[in-house]
Design an enzyme around this catalytic site. Structure first.
Site, mmCIF file in Angstrom:
data_model
loop_
_atom_site.group_PDB
_atom_site.id
_atom_site.type_symbol
_atom_site.label_atom_id
_atom_site.label_comp_id
_atom_site.label_asym_id
_atom_site.label_seq_id
_atom_site.Cartn_x
_atom_site.Cartn_y
_atom_site.Cartn_z
ATOM 1 N N TYR A 68 -5.397 57.316 92.464
ATOM 2 C CA TYR A 68 -5.282 56.422 91.304
ATOM 3 C C TYR A 68 -6.490 55.488 91.272
ATOM 4 C CZ TYR A 68 -0.401 58.028 91.088
ATOM 5 O OH TYR A 68 0.741 58.785 91.018
ATOM 6 N N PHE A 213 7.015 59.600 85.514
ATOM 7 C CA PHE A 213 7.169 59.473 84.060
ATOM 8 C C PHE A 213 8.629 59.136 83.701
ATOM 9 C CE2 PHE A 213 3.378 62.355 82.531
ATOM 10 C CZ PHE A 213 2.481 61.405 82.996
ATOM 11 N N PRO A 214 9.238 58.150 84.366
ATOM 12 C CA PRO A 214 10.646 57.834 84.078
ATOM 13 C C PRO A 214 10.862 57.388 82.640
ATOM 14 C CG PRO A 214 9.653 56.106 85.418
ATOM 15 C CD PRO A 214 8.677 57.233 85.392
ATOM 16 N N LEU A 215 9.774 56.869 82.009
ATOM 17 C CA LEU A 215 9.884 56.444 80.604
ATOM 18 C C LEU A 215 9.185 57.448 79.692
ATOM 19 C CD1 LEU A 215 9.021 52.663 81.200
ATOM 20 C CD2 LEU A 215 11.296 53.693 80.980
ATOM 21 N N GLY A 218 6.158 56.134 78.302
ATOM 22 C CA GLY A 218 6.337 55.097 77.286
ATOM 23 C C GLY A 218 7.055 55.583 76.036
HETATM 24 N N1 NAP Z 1 3.592 62.497 91.522
HETATM 25 C C1 NAP Z 1 2.905 62.644 90.432
HETATM 26 O O1 NAP Z 1 2.256 63.667 90.196
HETATM 27 C C2 NAP Z 1 2.884 61.528 89.444
HETATM 28 C C3 NAP Z 1 2.391 61.745 88.138
HETATM 29 C C4 NAP Z 1 2.415 60.681 87.247
HETATM 30 C C5 NAP Z 1 2.907 59.446 87.639
HETATM 31 N N2 NAP Z 1 3.365 59.254 88.917
HETATM 32 C C6 NAP Z 1 3.927 57.962 89.359
HETATM 33 O O2 NAP Z 1 4.983 57.645 88.490
HETATM 34 C C7 NAP Z 1 4.801 56.303 88.010
HETATM 35 C C8 NAP Z 1 5.443 56.159 86.654
HETATM 36 O O3 NAP Z 1 4.775 56.966 85.709
HETATM 37 P P1 NAP Z 1 3.891 56.338 84.546
HETATM 38 O O4 NAP Z 1 3.602 54.912 84.874
HETATM 39 O O5 NAP Z 1 2.741 57.211 84.305
HETATM 40 O O6 NAP Z 1 4.809 56.538 83.279
HETATM 41 P P2 NAP Z 1 6.152 55.822 82.759
HETATM 42 O O7 NAP Z 1 6.666 54.864 83.778
HETATM 43 O O8 NAP Z 1 7.038 56.877 82.253
HETATM 44 O O9 NAP Z 1 5.612 55.037 81.490
HETATM 45 C C9 NAP Z 1 4.536 54.161 81.532
HETATM 46 C C10 NAP Z 1 4.132 53.846 80.115
HETATM 47 O O10 NAP Z 1 5.193 53.158 79.473
HETATM 48 C C11 NAP Z 1 4.735 51.899 78.983
HETATM 49 N N3 NAP Z 1 5.811 50.948 79.298
HETATM 50 C C12 NAP Z 1 6.281 50.616 80.526
HETATM 51 N N4 NAP Z 1 7.290 49.729 80.426
HETATM 52 C C13 NAP Z 1 7.469 49.493 79.105
HETATM 53 C C14 NAP Z 1 8.346 48.646 78.384
HETATM 54 N N5 NAP Z 1 9.272 47.909 79.005
HETATM 55 N N6 NAP Z 1 8.261 48.642 77.018
HETATM 56 C C15 NAP Z 1 7.333 49.397 76.392
HETATM 57 N N7 NAP Z 1 6.458 50.219 77.028
HETATM 58 C C16 NAP Z 1 6.515 50.255 78.374
HETATM 59 C C17 NAP Z 1 3.467 51.597 79.729
HETATM 60 O O11 NAP Z 1 2.580 50.860 78.934
HETATM 61 P P3 NAP Z 1 2.188 49.321 79.296
HETATM 62 O O12 NAP Z 1 1.203 49.404 80.423
HETATM 63 O O13 NAP Z 1 1.621 48.811 78.034
HETATM 64 O O14 NAP Z 1 3.456 48.640 79.693
HETATM 65 C C18 NAP Z 1 2.915 52.978 80.012
HETATM 66 O O15 NAP Z 1 2.150 53.445 78.928
HETATM 67 C C19 NAP Z 1 3.292 56.118 88.035
HETATM 68 O O16 NAP Z 1 2.924 54.753 87.967
HETATM 69 C C20 NAP Z 1 2.947 56.791 89.320
HETATM 70 O O17 NAP Z 1 3.183 55.902 90.409
HETATM 71 C C21 NAP Z 1 3.356 60.286 89.803
#
Ligand code: NAP
Length: 288
Positions: A68, A213-215, A218
């Site tokens: 990252y 990608f729990p959300l 986004g």
């Molecule tokens: N193992 C793997 O291959 C892998 C791949 C991808 C990700 N990951 C891990 O999974 C974690 C979570 O995934 P992710 O962060 O990519 O995706 P996510 O948690 O599904 O969604 C993040 C997105 O949602 C937005 N968001 C978050 N909270 C919000 C809220 N309360 N209201 C409105 N928008 C909101 C964020 O924008 P803002 O910044 O504007 O809030 C960002 O664009 C990553 O941080 C990483 O640690 C692992």
């Protein structure tokens, strides 16, 4: 000490590998980098505030990776939180090289995984990594060699537990022939349940399931998204409903929502206190 401000604690506890307790609602640090998960974030000071706020609100499980930035997220975690609280568990990963924004190439050669474990120890300022995850299985290297090196690192005390990322049930079982696996991390959310079989398999064996990608990056949190009407009725935000659904789906589920803003981290952590009735859970399951 648990105070009323430590909202995340309401999500309950899970013991990684049976001996490393973490609060189930954690934080994912991938959004604390530049576009394409490359370079510095637009606002590094806000990134530091996000990490500190998450911990203030009771988060003690932070997911990151050497890839990252690369290095950027790990260094921000150290800057924001070092010296670490005794109960903070940092889960990092190795196994992806980066050649530019959005470019991810697996390398699982044992000497590379070892180098990256050493680099993560240094960049995070840790003596032992709580959970070290193989970011991707490298198809060019026998799995037993990749897991075998992680097991050696574990025996040397450099990492405490071993996790996998983006695997099938078969790959998990194959890895377990070489070492104990404490967690799997696959894409999973209300809108993408393709890893359901792995989730059920992990739950039956007490292996943590960390949905990335729990959300849905986004999509599930946006105004105008599929959870809007239900959220309004519930007096919650769409993001909180998506996270409450995950927490309710399985006791081994450890969601790690990511954000670059303090307002969103506060919104997300408040999901820990949201309990869904059976009807609400079923309605959400059917809604997306
Ligand atoms: N193992 C793997 O291959 C892998 C791949 C991808 C990700 N990951 C891990 O999974 C974690 C979570 O995934 P992710 O962060 O990519 O995706 P996510 O948690 O599904 O969604 C993040 C997105 O949602 C937005 N968001 C978050 N909270 C919000 C809220 N309360 N209201 C409105 N928008 C909101 C964020 O924008 P803002 O910044 O504007 O809030 C960002 O664009 C990553 O941080 C990483 O640690 C692992």
């Amino acid at each position: 000490m648990t105070t009323h401000t430590q909202q995340a604690k309401a999500s309950g506890t899970f013991s990684l590998g049976g001996d490393l307790p973490v609060t189930r609602l954690g934080f994912g640090s991938m959004q604390l980098t530049g576009p394409g998960v490359w370079g510095d974030p637009a606002d590094p000071e806000e990134a530091v505030r996000v990490l500190r706020r998450a911990v203030e609100l009771g988060v003690d499980f932070i997911d990151t990776a050497d890839a990252y930035g690369p290095i950027v997220a790990e260094q921000l975690i150290k800057k924001a939180l070092h010296p670490y609280a005794d109960d903070l568990v940092i889960a990092t990963k190795a196994g992806f090289t980066r050649s530019g924004p959005g470019d991810w190439r697996p390398v699982g050669r044992p000497e590379y995984l070892r180098q990256q474990a050493e680099m993560s120890l240094r960049h995070l300022g840790l003596e032992q990594i709580g959970l070290f995850q193989l970011h991707r299985i490298d198809p060019k290297v026998p799995l037993a060699e990749q897991i075998g090196e992680l097991k050696l690192l574990q025996q040397e005390g450099k990492i405490r537990h071993i996790g996998l990322s983006e695997v099938t049930v078969e790959e998990l079982e194959q890895a377990r022939e070489t070492a104990e696996i404490a967690s799997v991390q696959n894409r999973y959310n209300l809108a993408d349940r393709s890893s359901e079989a792995l989730l059920d398999h992990s739950e039956a064996r007490g292996i943590a399931f960390i949905p990335w990608f729990p959300l849905a990056t986004g999509e599930l949190a946006k105004p105008g998204g599929p959870l809007d009407a239900l959220a309004e009725r519930h007096g919650a935000s769409p993001s909180q409903l998506a996270l409450a659904w995950l927490l309710r789906r399985s006791p081994v589920m450890l969601p790690i929502p990511g954000t670059s803003s303090v307002a969103h981290v506060e919104d997300n952590i408040a999901a820990a206190g949201l309990s869904l009735t059976d009807e609400e859970f079923d309605e959400l399951t059917a809604a997306v």
